[in-house]
Design an enzyme around this catalytic site. Structure first.
Site, PDB file in Angstrom:
ATOM      1  N   LEU A 177     -10.104   2.728   0.791  1.00 20.12           N
ATOM      2  CA  LEU A 177     -10.084   3.480   2.035  1.00 20.12           C
ATOM      3  C   LEU A 177      -8.738   4.191   2.235  1.00 20.12           C
ATOM      4  CD1 LEU A 177     -12.821   2.894   2.836  1.00 20.12           C
ATOM      5  CD2 LEU A 177     -11.981   0.768   3.827  1.00 20.12           C
TER       6      LEU A 177
ATOM      7  N   ASP B 205      -9.104  -3.299   1.893  1.00 19.54           N
ATOM      8  CA  ASP B 205      -9.598  -1.915   1.878  1.00 19.54           C
ATOM      9  C   ASP B 205     -10.147  -1.462   0.529  1.00 19.54           C
ATOM     10  OD1 ASP B 205      -7.254  -1.236   0.394  1.00 19.54           O
ATOM     11  OD2 ASP B 205      -7.248   0.738   1.335  1.00 19.54           O
ATOM     12  N   GLU B 206     -10.358  -2.407  -0.369  1.00 22.41           N
ATOM     13  CA  GLU B 206     -10.878  -2.024  -1.672  1.00 22.41           C
ATOM     14  C   GLU B 206     -12.093  -2.850  -2.058  1.00 22.41           C
ATOM     15  OE1 GLU B 206      -7.780  -1.775  -4.665  1.00 22.41           O
ATOM     16  OE2 GLU B 206      -6.369  -1.106  -3.119  1.00 22.41           O
TER      17      GLU B 206
HETATM   18  N1  DCP Z   1       1.859  -4.752   0.742  1.00 20.74           N
HETATM   19  C1  DCP Z   1       0.839  -4.363   1.546  1.00 20.74           C
HETATM   20  C2  DCP Z   1      -0.103  -3.420   1.097  1.00 20.74           C
HETATM   21  C3  DCP Z   1      -1.134  -3.032   1.956  1.00 20.74           C
HETATM   22  N2  DCP Z   1      -1.225  -3.575   3.197  1.00 20.74           N
HETATM   23  C4  DCP Z   1      -2.317  -3.172   4.097  1.00 20.74           C
HETATM   24  C5  DCP Z   1      -2.009  -1.934   4.862  1.00 20.74           C
HETATM   25  C6  DCP Z   1      -2.896  -0.884   4.298  1.00 20.74           C
HETATM   26  O1  DCP Z   1      -3.374  -0.041   5.322  1.00 20.74           O
HETATM   27  C7  DCP Z   1      -4.007  -1.650   3.661  1.00 20.74           C
HETATM   28  C8  DCP Z   1      -4.524  -0.974   2.415  1.00 20.74           C
HETATM   29  O2  DCP Z   1      -3.514  -0.839   1.449  1.00 20.74           O
HETATM   30  P1  DCP Z   1      -3.374   0.465   0.561  1.00 20.74           P
HETATM   31  O3  DCP Z   1      -2.349   0.203  -0.486  1.00 20.74           O
HETATM   32  O4  DCP Z   1      -4.712   0.900   0.094  1.00 20.74           O
HETATM   33  O5  DCP Z   1      -2.755   1.566   1.524  1.00 20.74           O
HETATM   34  P2  DCP Z   1      -3.492   2.488   2.572  1.00 20.74           P
HETATM   35  O6  DCP Z   1      -4.966   2.280   2.571  1.00 20.74           O
HETATM   36  O7  DCP Z   1      -2.852   2.273   3.901  1.00 20.74           O
HETATM   37  O8  DCP Z   1      -3.125   3.955   2.121  1.00 20.74           O
HETATM   38  P3  DCP Z   1      -3.811   4.832   0.973  1.00 20.74           P
HETATM   39  O9  DCP Z   1      -4.469   5.971   1.665  1.00 20.74           O
HETATM   40  O10 DCP Z   1      -2.682   5.257   0.095  1.00 20.74           O
HETATM   41  O11 DCP Z   1      -4.777   3.952   0.241  1.00 20.74           O
HETATM   42  O12 DCP Z   1      -3.478  -2.936   3.348  1.00 20.74           O
HETATM   43  C9  DCP Z   1      -0.280  -4.509   3.599  1.00 20.74           C
HETATM   44  O13 DCP Z   1      -0.379  -4.992   4.720  1.00 20.74           O
HETATM   45  N3  DCP Z   1       0.733  -4.886   2.779  1.00 20.74           N
HETATM   46 MN    MN Z   2      -6.180   2.362   0.847  1.00 21.69          MN
HETATM   47 MN    MN Z   3      -5.920  -0.246  -1.274  1.00 22.35          MN
END
Ligand code: DCP
Ligand code: MN
Ligand code: MN
Length: 699
Positions: free
Chosen positions: A51, A142-143
């Site tokens: 996502l 989110d995966e």
């Molecule tokens: N070390 C981390 C990595 C991620 N997350 C959380 C916040 C993100 O919103 C969610 C998903 O991680 P992603 O790496 O997929 O990052 P995003 O979905 O936010 O952004 P992108 O659009 O790059 O996938 O998990 C977290 O709390 N700590």
């Molecule tokens: Mn993501």
């Molecule tokens: Mn992710």
DNA sequence: CCGGGGACGT
DNA sequence: ACGTCCC
């Protein structure tokens, strides 16, 4: 943890060419490479979904005004993620608040320390995917990985009737229109399924995201992020070497973490190519056989690990961090707060936890922010029942002494301490037995109907409900990335075989069979007194034998008085031999009728039953825990008890009074020790799996 | 100015 | 119980 240390690498100049969206192809050509008409094709079709800026997206759904502003999701001093408006201003994930504000003064912050909404949305996505195909594996919130090999095979027949066909979305490193989807028909079909599923996620849940389509999990994950927000990319086998070779460092390989990268670097290996070319025998020397082979395979883009349905979570935890916590009272209040929310979540889950763990992080200059310490203990079944039943306040009050006992096992509170984090965790989650049928159950993740255990035998074969599988779209728009293509989702509104309630909230997770009656566990952390060698010689006066005088002196006067009052003393004194041992009833493993067809496909490891046979608890006979005739149960540490707030102690007392005493075992005082550490690891899962990472398990 | 979760291996 | 990995 270590995770972000090298996280801040610049985006390499990816040379990701692609032909966008619709690559025409004629179907006259022969079918894909490994298309043996008979069962398992050599090549799988794996999807990976990720996502977009997940937490930020959820907040933007909750408050659409946030869509137009640069938005950061804050956890303490960290911007854990931000929306793409903010990213245009140079913000990145896991950036400090100060850095972020510096880069983008207008940044709007929303606190994201409470994960509830993200977690709920996360499971809705997984649930939606599962409704199309059961082989879904979660990774983080989110995966999701999905093995759509069989879905593809089923579409193949229908596709042959069609005239033209093309890929959906990007094709990695392929800009020419010559892309022959016919050579990779199955991947092309996978790209259509991915597009449809992304569309479904968007129309039903309002979420956008990326997808990767490839022949294994590693490659699907790596390729999914090639074009970023809200797009999808397919990796053709002929480009595997490209995508691997162009990773900027070994750290980019999922499964190669900070520690592994350091060890590899010590061997002189930095790039993926380094590892590809490194002699396996030398690698074995460093990492041992299986992990070495695994590492090398990963570098080559080889990953045989199956998509393993994740099922219901194996643990639920709740934590908070802070600059400093140094008093027992604060600790107790914090644990109380964490427990309250955790117990509520546990209740919604519906299962009954059998293990409790307390984790702390101490501050230290040298160790800066390092290691955590933890202690765990069994949860007495009567408490577990209260959690599952929803008697949350009672449960919390009874868990509190357990937690404090664990706390004192780690922290000598008579000496100054400085904590920076506390975590509470339930694990060993047992499914209460469904009524009579003994079939699969659906435990609701969501609130709606708490006591949801349903029987469902359907779903068995294949993709079920949605006819996403129905027929391929025959038109191809090149809408580049917009998930708005008119995909053939028309059929999505077909009748769902499930009840609407189940469709919305039901969760069909893994199955298991019966663990029959459980013994009365006795937390080692709960055993009172009689700790060998720990007797008090500095006794001041008539303190019960198992009260630590040092602690006693630190207590407020009113608490000291209470402790010394006859009623309490009587209770305390009589606790030491109250540890009746209840026989461990033999666990009769009864097989699940299991008419639920395991919708597992070919890659099911031999000898692994579709559903593990564990974690289901027989409805408990109303047995009452080992309480003696005294109102003070034997499993409460007096020291801990004395530290509890008055109201908590009162609640506990009234709890105990209501319990009807159980038949006392005449032959009680026995070597309890042998039993108290019982807590067998229902070592169920991977029969072998000693691999480097379960993350990319071998098949 | 390093969150708040999770899973698995040893 | 702790380490490493993932997000
Ligand atoms: N070390 C981390 C990595 C991620 N997350 C959380 C916040 C993100 O919103 C969610 C998903 O991680 P992603 O790496 O997929 O990052 P995003 O979905 O936010 O952004 P992108 O659009 O790059 O996938 O998990 C977290 O709390 N700590
Ligand atoms: Mn993501
Ligand atoms: Mn992710």
């Amino acid at each position: 943890m270590d995770n972000s240390e090298d996280e801040l690498e610049e985006n390499e100049a990816v040379w990701k060419n692609s032909f966008v969206d619709s690559v025409p192809l004629s179907l006259a050509a022969a079918p894909g490479p490994s298309l043996s008409k008979t069962s398992p094709p050599a090549d799988r079709v794996i999807l990976h979904f990720d996502l977009d800026c997940f937490y930020a997206q959820v907040e933007m759904i909750r408050n659409p005004a946030l869509r137009e502003v640069p938005l950061g999701i804050q956890q303490k001093y960290i911007i854990v993620t931000c929306n793409y408006v903010a990213r245009e201003q140079g913000l990145t994930k896991l950036m400090s608040v100060t850095d972020a504000k510096e880069k983008c003064p207008q940044l709007v912050l929303v606190n994201g320390e409470d994960l509830t909404h993200y977690r709920e949305m996360s499971y809705k996505v997984t649930e939606l995917l599962i409704s199309y195909c059961p082989l879904v594996e979660r990774l983080g919130f989110d995966e999701n990985f999905m093995d759509v090999t069989e879905m593809v095979e089923r579409r193949l027949a229908q596709t042959l009737e069609s005239n033209t066909f093309s890929f959906k979305g990007h094709v990695y490193n392929q800009r020419s229109a010559e892309v022959k989807a016919s050579d990779y028909l199955r991947l092309a079909l996978g790209s259509h399924i991915a597009a449809e599923l992304r569309e479904a996620i968007y129309t039903k849940l309002g979420l956008t995201g990326c997808a990767g389509i490839a022949t294994n999990k590693l490659l699907a994950k790596l390729v999914s992020g090639t074009f970023k927000p809200n797009q999808q990319t397919t990796l053709l086998p002929e480009n595997i070497r490209d995508i691997m070779g162009h990773l900027s460092s070994l750290r980019k390989v999922p499964g190669v973490g900070h520690q592994t990268a350091k060890r590899l670097q010590a061997l002189g290996l930095v790039t993926v190519k380094d590892l590809q070319l490194f002699p396996l025998t030398d690698l074995v020397r460093e990492f041992g056989g299986p992990p070495a082979q695994r590492l090398k395979n990963l570098a080559l883009g080889v990953d045989d690990s199956p998509v393993t349905p994740t099922g219901a979570p194996q643990s639920l935890s709740d934590e908070d961090s802070f600059k400093k916590m140094s008093s027992t009272k604060d600790v107790l209040e914090k644990i109380h707060q964490l427990l309250s929310s955790l117990v509520e979540r546990m209740h919604r889950d519906g299962r009954q936890p059998q293990t409790f763990r307390l984790t702390i992080r101490r501050f230290s200059a040298t160790n800066k922010w390092f290691s955590r310490e933890s202690r765990q203990c069994p949860i007495p079944s009567h408490i577990g029942q209260k959690i599952a039943a929803g008697s949350s306040d009672d449960a919390v009050v009874q868990l509190l002494p357990l937690a404090m006992k664990l706390f004192h096992k780690m922290v000598d509170s008579s000496i100054t301490f400085h904590l920076t984090l506390i975590n509470v965790c339930f694990s060993n989650l047992q499914t209460r037995r469904a009524v009579s049928g003994g079939k699969g159950c659906i435990t609701s993740f969501f609130r709606a109907s708490p006591r949801k255990i349903q029987i469902l035998s359907s779903q068995s074969q294949g993709d079920s409900s949605h006819s996403v599988d129905g027929h391929c779209t025959d038109h191809q728009f090149s809408t580049h990335g917009m998930a708005a293509q008119h995909l053939s989702l028309k059929t999505v509104t077909t009748k769902s075989p499930r009840s609407s309630e189940a469709a919305l909230h039901g969760f069909k997770w893994k199955q298991s069979t019966v663990v029959a009656e459980e013994e009365n566990q006795k937390a080692s952390c709960c055993t009172t007194g009689s700790d060998p060698g720990e007797t008090n010689d500095t006794v001041t006066h008539q303190l019960p034998a198992n009260i630590d005088p040092k602690v006693f002196k630190l207590l407020p006067e009113e608490i000291q008085k209470e402790l010394l009052s006859p009623a309490y003393v009587n209770c305390l004194l009589s606790t030491s031999d109250s540890q009746n041992i209840k026989d461990v009833t033999a666990a009769a493993n009864e097989l699940e009728p299991s008419d639920r067809v395991s919708a597992v496909n070919h890659q099911q490891p031999a000898g692994t039953s579709a559903f593990p046979v564990e974690n289901v608890l027989e409805e408990e006979k109303l047995s009452f825990p080992q309480s003696s005739d005294c109102e003070f149960p034997g499993n409460v540490d007096p020291k801990v008890f004395s530290e509890l707030p008055l109201d908590v102690r009162m609640e506990l007392m009234s709890e105990w009074k209501q319990q009807k005493p159980v038949l006392k075992a005449p032959f009680s005082r026995k070597p309890v020790r042998s039993l108290i550490t019982k807590e067998r690891n229902a070592l169920g899962k991977g029969s072998q799996t000693n691999s480097l990472l379960k993350y990319f398990k071998r098949s």
